[in-house]
Design a protein around this motif. Structure first.
Motif, PDB file in Angstrom:
ATOM      1  N   GLN A 173      42.481   9.836   6.950  1.00 29.74           N
ATOM      2  CA  GLN A 173      42.329  10.183   5.538  1.00 29.74           C
ATOM      3  C   GLN A 173      42.575   8.955   4.653  1.00 29.74           C
ATOM      4  OE1 GLN A 173      43.712  13.829   3.785  1.00 29.74           O
ATOM      5  NE2 GLN A 173      44.801  14.276   5.677  1.00 29.74           N
ATOM      6  N   TYR A 221      41.265  23.534   6.527  1.00 30.46           N
ATOM      7  CA  TYR A 221      41.221  22.111   6.902  1.00 30.46           C
ATOM      8  C   TYR A 221      40.977  21.892   8.404  1.00 30.46           C
ATOM      9  CZ  TYR A 221      43.641  17.494   7.362  1.00 30.46           C
ATOM     10  OH  TYR A 221      43.993  16.203   7.649  1.00 30.46           O
ATOM     11  N   ASP A 268      34.297  17.733  12.501  1.00 33.50           N
ATOM     12  CA  ASP A 268      34.267  16.259  12.607  1.00 33.50           C
ATOM     13  C   ASP A 268      34.197  15.845  14.074  1.00 33.50           C
ATOM     14  OD1 ASP A 268      34.862  16.236   9.885  1.00 33.50           O
ATOM     15  OD2 ASP A 268      36.994  15.788  10.182  1.00 33.50           O
ATOM     16  N   ASP A 271      51.372  14.321  15.474  1.00 31.70           N
ATOM     17  CA  ASP A 271      51.289  15.365  14.446  1.00 31.70           C
ATOM     18  C   ASP A 271      49.922  16.056  14.412  1.00 31.70           C
ATOM     19  OD1 ASP A 271      50.059  13.034  13.492  1.00 31.70           O
ATOM     20  OD2 ASP A 271      50.395  13.586  11.411  1.00 31.70           O
TER      21      ASP A 271
HETATM   22  P1  TYM Z   1      46.062  11.186   8.861  1.00 30.42           P
HETATM   23  O1  TYM Z   1      45.099  10.551   7.937  1.00 30.42           O
HETATM   24  O2  TYM Z   1      47.246  11.870   8.287  1.00 30.42           O
HETATM   25  O3  TYM Z   1      46.592  10.119   9.895  1.00 30.42           O
HETATM   26  C1  TYM Z   1      45.715   9.270  10.627  1.00 30.42           C
HETATM   27  C2  TYM Z   1      46.262   9.078  12.019  1.00 30.42           C
HETATM   28  O4  TYM Z   1      47.568   8.513  11.966  1.00 30.42           O
HETATM   29  C3  TYM Z   1      48.467   9.293  12.744  1.00 30.42           C
HETATM   30  N1  TYM Z   1      49.809   9.262  12.111  1.00 30.42           N
HETATM   31  C4  TYM Z   1      50.940   8.938  12.756  1.00 30.42           C
HETATM   32  N2  TYM Z   1      51.181   8.580  14.027  1.00 30.42           N
HETATM   33  C5  TYM Z   1      52.459   8.293  14.371  1.00 30.42           C
HETATM   34  N3  TYM Z   1      53.498   8.347  13.503  1.00 30.42           N
HETATM   35  C6  TYM Z   1      53.311   8.693  12.213  1.00 30.42           C
HETATM   36  N4  TYM Z   1      54.340   8.719  11.360  1.00 30.42           N
HETATM   37  C7  TYM Z   1      51.983   9.014  11.788  1.00 30.42           C
HETATM   38  N5  TYM Z   1      51.429   9.391  10.597  1.00 30.42           N
HETATM   39  C8  TYM Z   1      50.108   9.541  10.817  1.00 30.42           C
HETATM   40  C9  TYM Z   1      47.868  10.695  12.736  1.00 30.42           C
HETATM   41  O5  TYM Z   1      48.317  11.453  13.827  1.00 30.42           O
HETATM   42  C10 TYM Z   1      46.392  10.408  12.777  1.00 30.42           C
HETATM   43  O6  TYM Z   1      45.951  10.221  14.102  1.00 30.42           O
HETATM   44  N6  TYM Z   1      43.628  15.355  10.029  1.00 30.42           N
HETATM   45  C11 TYM Z   1      43.727  13.954  10.294  1.00 30.42           C
HETATM   46  C12 TYM Z   1      42.452  13.189   9.974  1.00 30.42           C
HETATM   47  C13 TYM Z   1      41.239  13.733  10.636  1.00 30.42           C
HETATM   48  C14 TYM Z   1      40.914  13.611  12.028  1.00 30.42           C
HETATM   49  C15 TYM Z   1      39.641  14.242  12.170  1.00 30.42           C
HETATM   50  C16 TYM Z   1      41.574  13.047  13.117  1.00 30.42           C
HETATM   51  C17 TYM Z   1      40.214  14.383  10.032  1.00 30.42           C
HETATM   52  N7  TYM Z   1      39.253  14.696  10.962  1.00 30.42           N
HETATM   53  C18 TYM Z   1      39.016  14.289  13.433  1.00 30.42           C
HETATM   54  C19 TYM Z   1      40.950  13.100  14.363  1.00 30.42           C
HETATM   55  C20 TYM Z   1      39.697  13.731  14.504  1.00 30.42           C
HETATM   56  C21 TYM Z   1      44.831  13.377   9.429  1.00 30.42           C
HETATM   57  O7  TYM Z   1      45.193  13.928   8.406  1.00 30.42           O
HETATM   58  O8  TYM Z   1      45.293  12.185   9.844  1.00 30.42           O
END
Ligand code: TYM
Length: 333
Positions: free
Chosen positions: A15, A132, A139, A153
């Motif tokens: 995102q 969502y 996707d 997560d």
């Molecule tokens: P998003 O944008 O919140 O985060 C992107 C990626 O970063 C990882 N992540 C983390 N990993 C370890 N520790 C943390 N503190 C941490 N914060 C974030 C997330 O696990 C992610 O892999 N819904 C998804 C985006 C999305 C997506 C998809 C992912 C939309 N469509 C299709 C995979 C496939 C999201 O909000 O990630």
């Protein structure tokens, strides 16, 4: 004679909501880069997902550019991987309708991220926030990936995408590949530097809680110096030393050293030395990304050329899967 071997497919998205963090990097982005050579990779900026919470339009627009530029700065190469912006491929929203009609209200209600986010944004618990994970399933399923590299997560969302795909295939016949989550052994859940019970997140109001991929060296070191630990001064992994354990995980993910090697390295040393070493290791890892980023973000026309091309190649794949799903459901094409 040329040898044709089908590479396995990988897809993931991120995102564009705010600054990308060290958590994003260690949990997901680092793996994207590592997987680029071995797999047929597709990566996207998941901008449609960002509006499940209110966004300021001009800021959203600049964050979309910035997130795409970070993907390039990491070393993702448009000659090797498909890099695009989700909203530029309309099949994502279109397929998500077909999937919505095959997803149960109860399934969505159980999603922990929905529960967390609706508590946090109680004045805007919109239908998009609720559904969502269906858009996320679209996707993924459009590109028939074998693996989806994400942080811990996103595991629950991946599982629901698998359930939706299995159900669809059972009802209508084989359309989708059932994807597997690819979660790193170290760094899958990077915690806040200020509250190690909480995930490191860009939406945290306390800027000392997270490190941005684009932070400069001094800022990174300062944030690690201020990281919350405890008063016991031993550098070991332990359930009741969450702050120190988190720093060891980060150091391990960046340097490739195991926890026990790190414990040995810092035996007899204090938190001051340790925090400085972690800060320096992180800053050294992120420095080239920041330098590359400045180059990519300053050429908007080139970014636009690249993401338009990326969207065209993504759509060639997405359209095939979408039409197949439409036909199976009974629509006239
Ligand atoms: P998003 O944008 O919140 O985060 C992107 C990626 O970063 C990882 N992540 C983390 N990993 C370890 N520790 C943390 N503190 C941490 N914060 C974030 C997330 O696990 C992610 O892999 N819904 C998804 C985006 C999305 C997506 C998809 C992912 C939309 N469509 C299709 C995979 C496939 C999201 O909000 O990630």
């Amino acid at each position: 004679m040329s040898e044709i071997t089908e590479k396995k497919k990988v897809l993931s998205c991120i995102q564009p909501s705010g600054m990308l963090t060290l958590g994003n990097y260690l949990g997901a982005l680092k793996n994207w880069v590592n997987m680029q050579e071995e797999f047929d990779c597709t990566f996207a900026v998941a901008d449609l997902h960002a509006i499940t919470v209110r966004q300021e339009p001009a800021k959203l627009r600049s964050q979309i550019y910035s997130t795409y530029a970070i993907m390039l700065a990491l070393g993702l190469d448009p000659e090797k991987s498909t890099l695009f912006i989700q909203s530029q491929v309309p099949e994502h929203t279109a397929l998500s309708w077909l999937l919505s009609c095959n997803t149960q209200f109860g399934e969505m209600s159980r999603m922990t991220q929905f529960k967390d986010k609706s508590a946090k944004h109680a004045d805007n618990v919109n239908v998009g926030l609720f559904s969502y994970p269906v858009l996320m399933a679209a996707d993924i399923l459009l590109y028939k990936p074998d693996f989806v590299p994400v942080g811990a997560d996103q595991k629950q969302h991946l599982e629901i995408a698998r359930d939706i795909a299995e159900r669809f295939n059972r009802i209508y016949g084989d359309v989708f590949t059932i994807p597997e989550a690819y979660i790193p052994k170290t760094g899958a859940r990077v915690m806040s530097l200020q509250d190690p019970e909480k995930k490191m997140s860009k939406s945290d109001e306390n800027a000392n809680a997270w490190v941005a991929i684009l932070d400069d060296k001094d800022t990174i070191i300062r944030k690690f110096k201020r990281a919350v630990t405890d008063s016991d001064n031993r550098i070991i992994v332990s359930e009741d030393k969450k702050g120190v354990s988190n720093l060891i995980t980060i150091y391990s993910a960046v340097t490739g050293k195991t926890s026990s090697e790190i414990e040995k390295e810092f035996e007899g040393k204090g938190y001051g030395d340790f925090k400085l070493a972690v800060g320096e290791a992180v800053a050294d890892e992120l420095a080239p990304i920041k330098a590359n980023y400045e180059r990519f973000i300053s050429d908007k026309a080139e970014l636009e050329r690249l993401f338009k091309e990326g969207a065209q190649s993504a759509e060639r794949v997405a359209r095939k899967t979408y039409f197949k799903a439409m036909k199976k459901v009974g629509f006239v094409l």
